[in-house]
Scaffold this active site. Structure first.
Site, mmCIF file in Angstrom:
data_model
loop_
_atom_site.group_PDB
_atom_site.id
_atom_site.type_symbol
_atom_site.label_atom_id
_atom_site.label_comp_id
_atom_site.label_asym_id
_atom_site.label_seq_id
_atom_site.Cartn_x
_atom_site.Cartn_y
_atom_site.Cartn_z
ATOM 1 N N HIS A 205 0.832 -1.253 -0.097
ATOM 2 C CA HIS A 205 0.060 0.095 0.077
ATOM 3 C C HIS A 205 0.874 1.173 -0.014
ATOM 4 C CE1 HIS A 205 0.985 -0.127 4.194
ATOM 5 N NE2 HIS A 205 0.630 1.106 4.281
HETATM 6 C C1 UD1 Z 1 -2.317 5.213 6.081
HETATM 7 C C2 UD1 Z 1 -0.932 5.908 6.601
HETATM 8 C C3 UD1 Z 1 -0.028 4.692 6.670
HETATM 9 C C4 UD1 Z 1 -0.460 3.357 7.213
HETATM 10 C C5 UD1 Z 1 -1.885 2.964 6.302
HETATM 11 C C6 UD1 Z 1 -2.348 1.761 6.539
HETATM 12 C C7 UD1 Z 1 -0.769 7.851 6.623
HETATM 13 C C8 UD1 Z 1 0.140 9.318 6.111
HETATM 14 N N1 UD1 Z 1 -0.659 6.981 6.012
HETATM 15 O O1 UD1 Z 1 -2.250 5.243 4.731
HETATM 16 O O2 UD1 Z 1 1.268 5.029 7.256
HETATM 17 O O3 UD1 Z 1 0.521 2.440 6.698
HETATM 18 O O4 UD1 Z 1 -2.774 4.201 6.515
HETATM 19 O O5 UD1 Z 1 -3.441 1.439 5.832
HETATM 20 O O6 UD1 Z 1 -1.476 8.490 7.308
HETATM 21 N N2 UD1 Z 1 -9.477 4.699 2.002
HETATM 22 C C9 UD1 Z 1 -10.879 3.861 1.837
HETATM 23 N N3 UD1 Z 1 -11.232 3.414 2.850
HETATM 24 C C10 UD1 Z 1 -10.706 3.764 4.329
HETATM 25 C C11 UD1 Z 1 -9.460 4.314 4.312
HETATM 26 C C12 UD1 Z 1 -8.814 4.645 2.931
HETATM 27 O O7 UD1 Z 1 -11.196 3.509 0.685
HETATM 28 O O8 UD1 Z 1 -11.392 3.280 5.114
HETATM 29 C C13 UD1 Z 1 -8.817 4.958 0.532
HETATM 30 C C14 UD1 Z 1 -9.294 6.108 0.172
HETATM 31 O O9 UD1 Z 1 -9.141 6.192 -1.360
HETATM 32 C C15 UD1 Z 1 -8.110 7.036 0.593
HETATM 33 C C16 UD1 Z 1 -6.937 6.192 0.452
HETATM 34 O O10 UD1 Z 1 -7.564 4.902 0.792
HETATM 35 O O11 UD1 Z 1 -8.032 7.973 0.040
HETATM 36 C C17 UD1 Z 1 -5.581 6.283 1.350
HETATM 37 O O12 UD1 Z 1 -6.147 6.269 2.825
HETATM 38 P P1 UD1 Z 1 -5.297 7.441 3.696
HETATM 39 O O13 UD1 Z 1 -5.694 7.349 5.000
HETATM 40 O O14 UD1 Z 1 -5.082 8.777 2.783
HETATM 41 O O15 UD1 Z 1 -3.704 6.664 3.705
HETATM 42 P P2 UD1 Z 1 -3.192 5.045 3.693
HETATM 43 O O16 UD1 Z 1 -2.628 4.811 2.328
HETATM 44 O O17 UD1 Z 1 -4.418 4.021 4.253
#
Ligand code: UD1
Length: 364
Positions: A205
């Site tokens: 990821h």
């Molecule tokens: C975040 C953390 C990362 C951690 C990871 C675990 C930061 C900078 N990054 O990254 O360190 O390793 O979580 O998963 O805080 N999304 C969904 N459903 C959800 C959450 C997210 O669909 O419940 C999708 C959305 O499109 C979103 C993308 O995932 O834009 C990324 O989510 P985000 O929380 O921005 O960062 P992660 O890549 O999950």
């Protein structure tokens, strides 16, 4: 002493769960749980609360997704009034996600003591958003708890007073040791028709691997080779799911008969899947630690790690995403040359107890 504990993203839940439990033995501490809502899907959040027996959050800020600036700012704006209303003595944050720094910054500006669990880890790579979150959070924390010696050394090098830093072990390991017997009851292998050691687990990821189509394509080169030997079980993070749907990649994924793409797994199923696998290919931070405890070989698809003890003592090999290097590490595991290891100091299931004991002494 009133302490607000913050969770936001998936890897936070297993770190805070044992701390919430340890508070029960410290009646003078009054804990509150705040969920920022950074992760919000059922399979990225609620499922973990249920499986880990965590109390329902007292407050959910429901921030959801957004750019780094927007997500961090939204968390700050929504967290501040909660602090003003509840007036805690301390805020406890874990790990390195945007929720960690956002809530940390709000706390210190209101004169509330800040406690950081999993402090001092450094990848040395400032292009990683998490590295920025780690550096900033540690620089404003009053009490810092480390999982490994490198964390204590990094903090000392950065000039953090040694009185504030404590080596306590690893809360993620507390949760793993507590739940491993339950995880073994999971029927996930049966459901997916897998035999022990007959498959490889993949998780991906990190933006550096999944946001760059060329990097993701290099990893698909690896999977094309590995899936000739083993089934590949790949629970897919939502970010990665979007990227794998792109032109050119989707056709290659669909063509791999032995690659199983799954929805994000729950905690117990995931632990069971890892524990019974032949090896794990990952770019996660926490999984490097969990595989070390489970003595499962881990190949980390990154150029650096903030958790060097997993390579020095544990089962981890750090190889980046160059297919030849990854496959070299893979062959070393299959030949028995790599993937062995032992347990780092204090990764014994009692980190949360130590943390709560130090917090209750209240000298910070
Ligand atoms: C975040 C953390 C990362 C951690 C990871 C675990 C930061 C900078 N990054 O990254 O360190 O390793 O979580 O998963 O805080 N999304 C969904 N459903 C959800 C959450 C997210 O669909 O419940 C999708 C959305 O499109 C979103 C993308 O995932 O834009 C990324 O989510 P985000 O929380 O921005 O960062 P992660 O890549 O999950």
């Amino acid at each position: 002493m009133k302490i607000v504990n913050v969770v936001g993203a998936r890897p936070n839940f297993m770190k805070v769960a044992p701390i919430m439990e340890a508070y029960r033995r410290a009646p003078e501490l009054r804990p509150m749980l705040v969920h920022t809502g950074q992760h919000y899907d059922e399979r990225m959040s609620d499922l973990f609360f249920r499986e880990l027996g965590m109390p329902k959050p007292d407050v959910n800020l429901e921030v959801g997704s957004g750019s780094h600036a927007k997500q961090t700012a939204d968390i700050m704006v929504r967290f501040e009034p909660v602090m003003l209303e509840h007036k805690p003595d301390a805020v406890l944050v874990v790990g390195d996600v945007n929720s960690t720094i956002a809530c940390g910054m709000v706390a210190v500006k209101l004169g509330i003591k800040l406690i950081h669990v999993e402090a001092g880890l450094r990848s040395g790579d400032r292009s990683m958003p998490e590295e920025i979150n780690r550096l900033l959070t540690d620089s404003i924390s009053d009490l810092l708890f480390c999982t490994e010696r490198s964390g204590m050394e990094n903090l000392a090098r950065e000039g953090v007073s040694p009185q504030r830093c404590h080596m306590v072990g690893n809360c993620m390991v507390d949760t793993l040791l507590k739940n491993i017997a339950r995880a073994r009851q999971s029927d996930v292998l049966k459901r997916l028709e897998l035999d022990e050691r007959s498959y490889v687990v993949v998780t991906l990821h990190r933006p550096s691997n999944v946001d760059d189509p060329a990097a993701l394509a290099r990893l698909l080169d690896v999977f094309e080779v590995v899936q000739k030997d083993f089934r590949i079980v790949f629970p897919v993070h939502p970010r990665t799911r979007q990227r794998l749907g792109q032109d050119g990649l989707k056709q290659r994924v669909d063509a791999m008969g032995n690659l199983m793409l799954l929805e994000p797994a729950g905690y117990l199923d995931f632990v069971r899947l890892c524990e019974a696998s032949r090896l794990v290919l990952t770019d996660s931070g926490g999984i490097q630690e969990e595989t070390t405890i489970m003595r499962v070989p881990c190949i980390t698809l990154r150029d650096n790690t903030e958790r060097p003890v997993t390579c020095e003592i544990g089962t981890n090999q750090l190889v980046g995403n160059d297919p030849q290097r990854v496959l070299g590490a893979y062959r070393k595991v299959l030949s028995g040359e790599a993937g062995h290891g032992s347990v780092p100091p204090l990764w014994d299931g009692r980190a949360a107890e130590r943390i709560v004991e130090i917090v209750r002494r209240g000298r910070f």
